[in-house]
Design a protein around this motif. Structure first.
Motif, short mmCIF file in Angstrom:
data_model
loop_
_atom_site.label_atom_id
_atom_site.label_comp_id
_atom_site.label_asym_id
_atom_site.label_seq_id
_atom_site.Cartn_x
_atom_site.Cartn_y
_atom_site.Cartn_z
N UNK A 112 -6.98 5.07 5.26
CA UNK A 112 -6.37 4.64 4.01
C UNK A 112 -6.84 5.43 2.79
N UNK A 113 -7.44 6.61 3.03
CA UNK A 113 -7.84 7.45 1.90
C UNK A 113 -7.29 8.87 1.99
N UNK A 195 1.40 6.26 3.08
CA UNK A 195 1.33 4.85 3.48
C UNK A 195 -0.09 4.29 3.41
N UNK A 196 -1.09 5.09 3.75
CA UNK A 196 -2.46 4.59 3.73
C UNK A 196 -3.05 4.46 2.33
N UNK A 197 -3.12 5.56 1.58
CA UNK A 197 -3.80 5.54 0.28
C UNK A 197 -3.02 4.89 -0.86
N UNK A 198 -1.77 4.52 -0.66
CA UNK A 198 -0.96 4.00 -1.77
C UNK A 198 -1.48 2.67 -2.29
N UNK A 199 -2.12 1.90 -1.43
CA UNK A 199 -2.59 0.56 -1.83
C UNK A 199 -4.01 0.36 -1.32
N UNK A 200 -4.93 0.15 -2.25
CA UNK A 200 -6.34 -0.04 -1.91
C UNK A 200 -6.61 -1.53 -1.74
N UNK A 201 -6.82 -1.94 -0.51
CA UNK A 201 -7.01 -3.36 -0.20
C UNK A 201 -8.43 -3.84 -0.47
N UNK A 213 -2.64 2.48 -6.25
CA UNK A 213 -3.56 3.56 -6.63
C UNK A 213 -2.90 4.69 -7.42
N UNK A 214 -1.58 4.81 -7.36
CA UNK A 214 -0.93 5.95 -8.02
C UNK A 214 -1.19 7.27 -7.33
N UNK A 215 -1.55 7.21 -6.06
CA UNK A 215 -1.88 8.44 -5.34
C UNK A 215 -0.71 9.42 -5.34
#
Length: 233
Positions: A112-113, A195-201, A213-215
């Motif tokens: 997720x990063x 898909x992974x880094x877009x949302x930091x859970x 995250x605004x990635x």
């Protein structure tokens, strides 16, 4: 209909992160006054069950005329993105970069990063990857392996293309191969699967907040800055 479980639905408000990223990057490029022409296409869909909802087994005619058999109605993103890429190709730009929270398979592969990046032009893929590296956004190149376009074109017996992978593995590669069907083969194209880094859970880290995250916004602005310079192409 293909519907996520309740737990998986909780973060689906981030499923518009690709659209948000390209819009935000476009606004930033304009505010910075970069001497570069940018055309931004943002396809959108409200994927909800109803009497008129798309169903597994439906055949859709895409922009440009190709037909697609729908296998998974939760993979609506690649359908609307296919239309957007076909439309973008008609404009004959120097290059195309798309951004989408396209596949859970990419998050399984890279965590997720790290964003996945795929495309039809290694030089462009490397240029985008390097731009991300300069601004602290990690992108890792994945292949569109040679069997994936064959699967996309042959899995369906009733349409030109099959929208979703029949097999369990290689989902991110298959999705990119599907998108490639709508890109002019002479046009350099890079696809960013965020898909992974877009949302930091979890909790914030570095400059990355919890939640959305605004990635890739910084990556796209850095790429535009490079391309608008004296040696940019």
């Amino acid at each position: 209909l293909t519907i996520k479980t309740g737990v998986a639905m909780q973060t689906m408000k981030c499923d518009m992160a690709g659209a948000a990223a390209v819009v935000s990057a476009t606004l930033a490029v304009a505010e910075l006054g970069l001497p570069i022409a940018v055309t931004t296409i943002v396809p959108m869909a409200e994927n909800m069950p109803s009497g008129a909802a798309t169903r597994p087994g439906d055949v859709l005619t895409m922009y440009g005329g190709k037909t697609v058999e729908v296998l998974n109605t939760d993979a609506e993103g690649r359908l609307i993105l296919g239309d957007a890429l076909a439309l973008a190709s008609e404009a004959k730009p120097d290059l195309v970069v798309d951004v989408a929270t396209l596949t859970g398979a990419c998050e399984i592969a890279l965590g997720d990063r790290v964003c996945g990046i795929l495309g039809n032009d290694d030089a462009l893929v490397e240029k985008v990857r390097a731009a991300g590296g300069r601004v602290g956004e990690a992108l890792w190149q994945l292949p569109i392996s040679e069997e994936m376009p064959v699967k996309v074109r042959t899995y369906s017996k009733i349409a030109d293309l099959m929208q979703h992978n029949v097999d369990l593995y290689g989902g991110a590669l298959y999705a990119a191969a599907f998108l490639q069907e709508f890109v002019d083969p002479d046009l350099p194209w890079a696809h960013l699967d965020i898909a992974g880094p877009a949302f930091n859970k979890r909790g914030p880290f570095g400059h990355v907040p919890s939640g959305g995250t605004g990635v890739t916004v910084a990556t796209l602005v850095e790429l535009a800055t490079e391309l608008s310079g004296p040696s940019g192409t």
